[in-house]
Design a protein around this motif. Structure first.
Motif, PDB file in Angstrom:
ATOM      1  N   LEU A  17       0.824  -1.202   0.000  1.00 28.49           N
ATOM      2  CA  LEU A  17       0.000   0.000   0.000  1.00 28.49           C
ATOM      3  C   LEU A  17       0.860   1.254   0.000  1.00 28.49           C
ATOM      4  O   LEU A  17       0.586   2.212  -0.730  1.00 28.49           O
ATOM      5  CB  LEU A  17      -0.927  -0.013   1.212  1.00 28.49           C
ATOM      6  N   ALA A  18       1.928   1.251   0.818  1.00 25.02           N
ATOM      7  CA  ALA A  18       2.804   2.413   0.894  1.00 25.02           C
ATOM      8  C   ALA A  18       3.512   2.657  -0.441  1.00 25.02           C
ATOM      9  O   ALA A  18       3.594   3.791  -0.916  1.00 25.02           O
ATOM     10  CB  ALA A  18       3.828   2.236   2.014  1.00 25.02           C
ATOM     11  N   ILE A  19       4.009   1.579  -1.053  1.00 20.31           N
ATOM     12  CA  ILE A  19       4.703   1.730  -2.340  1.00 20.31           C
ATOM     13  C   ILE A  19       3.731   2.205  -3.418  1.00 20.31           C
ATOM     14  O   ILE A  19       4.039   3.109  -4.206  1.00 20.31           O
ATOM     15  CB  ILE A  19       5.366   0.397  -2.755  1.00 20.31           C
ATOM     16  N   GLY A  20       2.533   1.614  -3.440  1.00 16.81           N
ATOM     17  CA  GLY A  20       1.539   2.055  -4.427  1.00 16.81           C
ATOM     18  C   GLY A  20       1.147   3.501  -4.226  1.00 16.81           C
ATOM     19  O   GLY A  20       1.018   4.271  -5.197  1.00 16.81           O
ATOM     20  N   SER A  21       0.972   3.900  -2.953  1.00 13.63           N
ATOM     21  CA  SER A  21       0.613   5.289  -2.672  1.00 13.63           C
ATOM     22  C   SER A  21       1.736   6.234  -3.070  1.00 13.63           C
ATOM     23  O   SER A  21       1.498   7.314  -3.639  1.00 13.63           O
ATOM     24  CB  SER A  21       0.299   5.461  -1.182  1.00 13.63           C
ATOM     25  N   GLU A  22       2.981   5.836  -2.793  1.00  6.46           N
ATOM     26  CA  GLU A  22       4.133   6.665  -3.169  1.00  6.46           C
ATOM     27  C   GLU A  22       4.171   6.872  -4.685  1.00  6.46           C
ATOM     28  O   GLU A  22       4.354   7.997  -5.172  1.00  6.46           O
ATOM     29  CB  GLU A  22       5.422   5.998  -2.693  1.00  6.46           C
ATOM     30  N   LEU A  23       3.995   5.787  -5.439  1.00 11.17           N
ATOM     31  CA  LEU A  23       4.035   5.888  -6.902  1.00 11.17           C
ATOM     32  C   LEU A  23       2.879   6.740  -7.428  1.00 11.17           C
ATOM     33  O   LEU A  23       3.058   7.542  -8.353  1.00 11.17           O
ATOM     34  CB  LEU A  23       3.998   4.492  -7.520  1.00 11.17           C
ATOM     35  N   ALA A  24       1.687   6.591  -6.844  1.00  4.93           N
ATOM     36  CA  ALA A  24       0.535   7.363  -7.301  1.00  4.93           C
ATOM     37  C   ALA A  24       0.718   8.846  -7.014  1.00  4.93           C
ATOM     38  O   ALA A  24       0.440   9.705  -7.860  1.00  4.93           O
ATOM     39  CB  ALA A  24      -0.739   6.841  -6.623  1.00  4.93           C
ATOM     40  N   VAL A  25       1.215   9.170  -5.804  1.00  5.87           N
ATOM     41  CA  VAL A  25       1.443  10.578  -5.460  1.00  5.87           C
ATOM     42  C   VAL A  25       2.497  11.178  -6.379  1.00  5.87           C
ATOM     43  O   VAL A  25       2.358  12.298  -6.876  1.00  5.87           O
ATOM     44  CB  VAL A  25       1.852  10.710  -3.977  1.00  5.87           C
ATOM     45  N   ARG A  26       3.583  10.427  -6.634  1.00  7.87           N
ATOM     46  CA  ARG A  26       4.638  10.921  -7.530  1.00  7.87           C
ATOM     47  C   ARG A  26       4.099  11.191  -8.931  1.00  7.87           C
ATOM     48  O   ARG A  26       4.507  12.139  -9.592  1.00  7.87           O
ATOM     49  CB  ARG A  26       5.775   9.902  -7.629  1.00  7.87           C
ATOM     50  N   ALA A  27       3.206  10.345  -9.394  1.00  3.92           N
ATOM     51  CA  ALA A  27       2.726  10.468 -10.767  1.00  3.92           C
ATOM     52  C   ALA A  27       1.751  11.609 -10.945  1.00  3.92           C
ATOM     53  O   ALA A  27       1.766  12.297 -11.977  1.00  3.92           O
ATOM     54  CB  ALA A  27       2.073   9.157 -11.206  1.00  3.92           C
ATOM     55  N   TRP A  28       0.886  11.868  -9.936  1.00  2.85           N
ATOM     56  CA  TRP A  28      -0.239  12.770 -10.179  1.00  2.85           C
ATOM     57  C   TRP A  28      -0.392  13.932  -9.201  1.00  2.85           C
ATOM     58  O   TRP A  28      -1.089  14.897  -9.503  1.00  2.85           O
ATOM     59  CB  TRP A  28      -1.548  11.973 -10.169  1.00  2.85           C
ATOM     60  N   ILE A  29       0.257  13.871  -8.030  1.00  4.26           N
ATOM     61  CA  ILE A  29      -0.025  14.883  -7.011  1.00  4.26           C
ATOM     62  C   ILE A  29       1.189  15.721  -6.654  1.00  4.26           C
ATOM     63  O   ILE A  29       1.158  16.953  -6.691  1.00  4.26           O
ATOM     64  CB  ILE A  29      -0.605  14.227  -5.735  1.00  4.26           C
ATOM     65  N   MET A  30       2.286  15.073  -6.292  1.00  3.78           N
ATOM     66  CA  MET A  30       3.470  15.803  -5.829  1.00  3.78           C
ATOM     67  C   MET A  30       4.684  14.895  -5.969  1.00  3.78           C
ATOM     68  O   MET A  30       4.602  13.697  -5.707  1.00  3.78           O
ATOM     69  CB  MET A  30       3.282  16.210  -4.365  1.00  3.78           C
ATOM     70  N   THR A  31       5.803  15.469  -6.395  1.00  4.08           N
ATOM     71  CA  THR A  31       7.024  14.701  -6.547  1.00  4.08           C
ATOM     72  C   THR A  31       7.922  14.896  -5.329  1.00  4.08           C
ATOM     73  O   THR A  31       7.752  15.853  -4.569  1.00  4.08           O
ATOM     74  CB  THR A  31       7.768  15.129  -7.820  1.00  4.08           C
ATOM     75  N   PRO A  32       8.897  14.012  -5.133  1.00  2.41           N
ATOM     76  CA  PRO A  32       9.890  14.277  -4.088  1.00  2.41           C
ATOM     77  C   PRO A  32      10.601  15.602  -4.355  1.00  2.41           C
ATOM     78  O   PRO A  32      10.546  16.146  -5.462  1.00  2.41           O
ATOM     79  CB  PRO A  32      10.858  13.093  -4.206  1.00  2.41           C
ATOM     80  N   SER A  33      11.278  16.105  -3.357  1.00  2.00           N
ATOM     81  CA  SER A  33      11.960  17.399  -3.494  1.00  2.00           C
ATOM     82  C   SER A  33      12.938  17.375  -4.668  1.00  2.00           C
ATOM     83  O   SER A  33      13.706  16.421  -4.837  1.00  2.00           O
ATOM     84  CB  SER A  33      12.714  17.725  -2.209  1.00  2.00           C
ATOM     85  N   THR A  34      12.890  18.408  -5.477  1.00  2.00           N
ATOM     86  CA  THR A  34      13.808  18.544  -6.604  1.00  2.00           C
ATOM     87  C   THR A  34      14.869  19.613  -6.334  1.00  2.00           C
ATOM     88  O   THR A  34      15.566  20.035  -7.243  1.00  2.00           O
ATOM     89  CB  THR A  34      13.027  18.925  -7.877  1.00  2.00           C
ATOM     90  N   ALA A  35      14.982  20.047  -5.093  1.00  2.00           N
ATOM     91  CA  ALA A  35      15.832  21.194  -4.766  1.00  2.00           C
ATOM     92  C   ALA A  35      17.315  20.860  -4.847  1.00  2.00           C
ATOM     93  O   ALA A  35      17.753  19.772  -4.452  1.00  2.00           O
ATOM     94  CB  ALA A  35      15.500  21.709  -3.372  1.00  2.00           C
ATOM     95  N   ALA A  36      18.071  21.821  -5.372  1.00  2.00           N
ATOM     96  CA  ALA A  36      19.531  21.786  -5.360  1.00  2.00           C
ATOM     97  C   ALA A  36      20.004  23.215  -5.127  1.00  2.00           C
ATOM     98  O   ALA A  36      19.233  24.166  -5.284  1.00  2.00           O
ATOM     99  CB  ALA A  36      20.075  21.228  -6.674  1.00  2.00           C
ATOM    100  N   TYR A  37      21.276  23.367  -4.756  1.00  2.00           N
ATOM    101  CA  TYR A  37      21.804  24.699  -4.466  1.00  2.00           C
ATOM    102  C   TYR A  37      22.921  25.035  -5.451  1.00  2.00           C
ATOM    103  O   TYR A  37      23.854  24.265  -5.647  1.00  2.00           O
ATOM    104  CB  TYR A  37      22.330  24.771  -3.032  1.00  2.00           C
ATOM    105  N   ASP A  38      22.779  26.199  -6.070  1.00  2.00           N
ATOM    106  CA  ASP A  38      23.772  26.704  -7.007  1.00  2.00           C
ATOM    107  C   ASP A  38      24.505  27.857  -6.318  1.00  2.00           C
ATOM    108  O   ASP A  38      23.862  28.716  -5.702  1.00  2.00           O
ATOM    109  CB  ASP A  38      23.086  27.192  -8.285  1.00  2.00           C
ATOM    110  N   PRO A  39      25.833  27.919  -6.413  1.00  2.00           N
ATOM    111  CA  PRO A  39      26.572  28.967  -5.707  1.00  2.00           C
ATOM    112  C   PRO A  39      26.171  30.385  -6.096  1.00  2.00           C
ATOM    113  O   PRO A  39      26.250  31.298  -5.278  1.00  2.00           O
ATOM    114  CB  PRO A  39      28.031  28.699  -6.088  1.00  2.00           C
ATOM    115  N   GLU A  40      25.742  30.585  -7.357  1.00  2.00           N
ATOM    116  CA  GLU A  40      25.334  31.912  -7.805  1.00  2.00           C
ATOM    117  C   GLU A  40      23.841  32.155  -7.608  1.00  2.00           C
ATOM    118  O   GLU A  40      23.414  33.245  -7.236  1.00  2.00           O
ATOM    119  CB  GLU A  40      25.650  32.078  -9.295  1.00  2.00           C
ATOM    120  N   LEU A  41      23.041  31.139  -7.879  1.00  2.00           N
ATOM    121  CA  LEU A  41      21.599  31.321  -7.996  1.00  2.00           C
ATOM    122  C   LEU A  41      20.830  30.900  -6.761  1.00  2.00           C
ATOM    123  O   LEU A  41      19.652  31.218  -6.630  1.00  2.00           O
ATOM    124  CB  LEU A  41      21.085  30.542  -9.209  1.00  2.00           C
ATOM    125  N   GLY A  42      21.463  30.166  -5.871  1.00  2.00           N
ATOM    126  CA  GLY A  42      20.739  29.696  -4.707  1.00  2.00           C
ATOM    127  C   GLY A  42      19.932  28.463  -5.030  1.00  2.00           C
ATOM    128  O   GLY A  42      20.380  27.554  -5.732  1.00  2.00           O
TER     129      GLY A  42
END
Length: 353
Positions: A17-42
């Protein structure tokens, strides 16, 4: 034993259930964090990362090699290259990428490539910083700078996206290491753990939203009959002291980076007033005056949006999963703005290579 088998089956079911819910949320609702830090841009997005927005409208987009939600710059270089700076109104994650006003302008004006580096939550101070970083890399013919009413107070109160970015811009290497290293404080480590799971991010976001609503409800309930709300500090659309000087500094910095600048002003509209009107004529006039002082052309779709609403009675802001007529531009709003931007941009682009 029977108990062990029951436990194993229950655990296995929960895991599935947890894996299915994770895949469904990733596909249609919200993805894991995509954040990265750039020295110039933040704070930027990791190149190639997929991002799903469902909070208002819906879109799924993938970041390019610059960590921005746009196509790669054209090869060979387009006849006219524009660099688009702005906040969430220009990043336009509420609609499909092809429906954003930058893409509409490209289709409406052959030979134009609008490279979009706008980012939600950014302020005019960030536009200056982004222009300084991207102009030497891309050598655009023109800067298109999206502004709105909320940018006026933010001229005086620029804000970093988070604590790591604040430390980054302050040059505090020790603070960055404390926040991002393996021995980061527990809240930071938990935040990164939540960021790796779409399901946990979604649960956290929903919990925070529900808690905010509950705090608001309890505050109203227990405020007491004698509670008197504090008076508002001036008009809600008043121009704060110092905003003109701050806007002048922003314009001077942008023009020093690229001599051709176009403002795109996006209004907030009260569609259901009689008659419909924009929320702040004062701030609209503020940006118009700032642009006039510096010889900057302004693309202002206010009259076009109001005329289209009068014709169709369909708001050009808002979505079915948000308040109708509120929030960001929807696809028809982006279309009208993109067509107007392309039309009014013909003259500045003419003769420029």
């Amino acid at each position: 034993s029977r108990l062990a088998r029951t436990f194993a089956l229950g655990f296995g079911g929960l895991l599935v259930l947890a894996i299915g819910s994770e895949l469904a949320v990733r596909a249609w609702i919200m993805t894991p964090s995509t954040a990265a830090y750039d020295p110039e841009l933040g704070l930027v997005h990791r190149p190639g990362s997929r991002f799903v927005n469902s909070a208002e409208g819906w879109s799924a987009s993938r970041a390019n090699s610059f960590g921005r939600f746009d196509d790669e710059p054209r090869t060979p270089r387009a006849t006219h290259l524009a660099l688009l700076l702005g906040d969430s109104y220009a990043e336009a994650l509420q609609v499909d990428r092809s429906e954003g006003f930058a893409q509409v302008a490209e289709r409406s004006l052959p030979g134009l490539d609008v490279f979009n580096v706008a980012q939600s939550g950014r302020t005019p101070a960030d536009h200056v910083r982004f222009a300084a970083a991207y102009v030497p890399r891309l050598l655009p013919d023109v800067l298109i700078v999206q502004v709105n009413d909320g940018d006026v107070p933010e001229l005086l109160a620029p804000k970093p996206a988070d604590a790591v970015e604040a430390a980054l811009f302050a040059g505090d290497a020790a603070a960055i290491e404390r926040a991002t290293g393996p021995m980061a404080p527990m809240p930071d480590r938990l935040r990164r753990l939540f960021g790796r799971s779409a399901l946990l991010r979604f649960a956290r976001a929903r919990s925070e939203a529900l808690l905010d609503k509950e705090r608001e409800r309890l505050g109203r309930k227990f405020a007491g009959a004698g509670h008197v709300a504090a008076p508002a500090a001036g008009e809600p659309d008043a121009i704060p002291p110092g905003a003109d000087a701050a806007a002048d500094r922003v314009c001077e910095a942008l023009l020093a980076t690229c001599p051709q600048v176009v403002f795109v002003y996006i209004p907030a509209i009260e569609y259901f007033e009689t008659p419909p009107r924009i929320e702040s004529e004062t701030r609209r006039e503020f940006w118009s005056a700032v642009a006039a002082r510096h010889g900057i052309e302004t693309v202002d779709p206010t009259d076009t949006l109001l005329a289209e609403y009068a014709r169709t009675r369909e708001p050009l802001h808002g979505f079915q999963n948000s308040l109708m007529g509120r929030g960001h531009l929807n696809a028809p709003g982006h279309r009208l703005l993109g067509e107007q931007l392309a039309w009014l941009s013909r003259e500045p682009f003419r003769g420029r290579r």
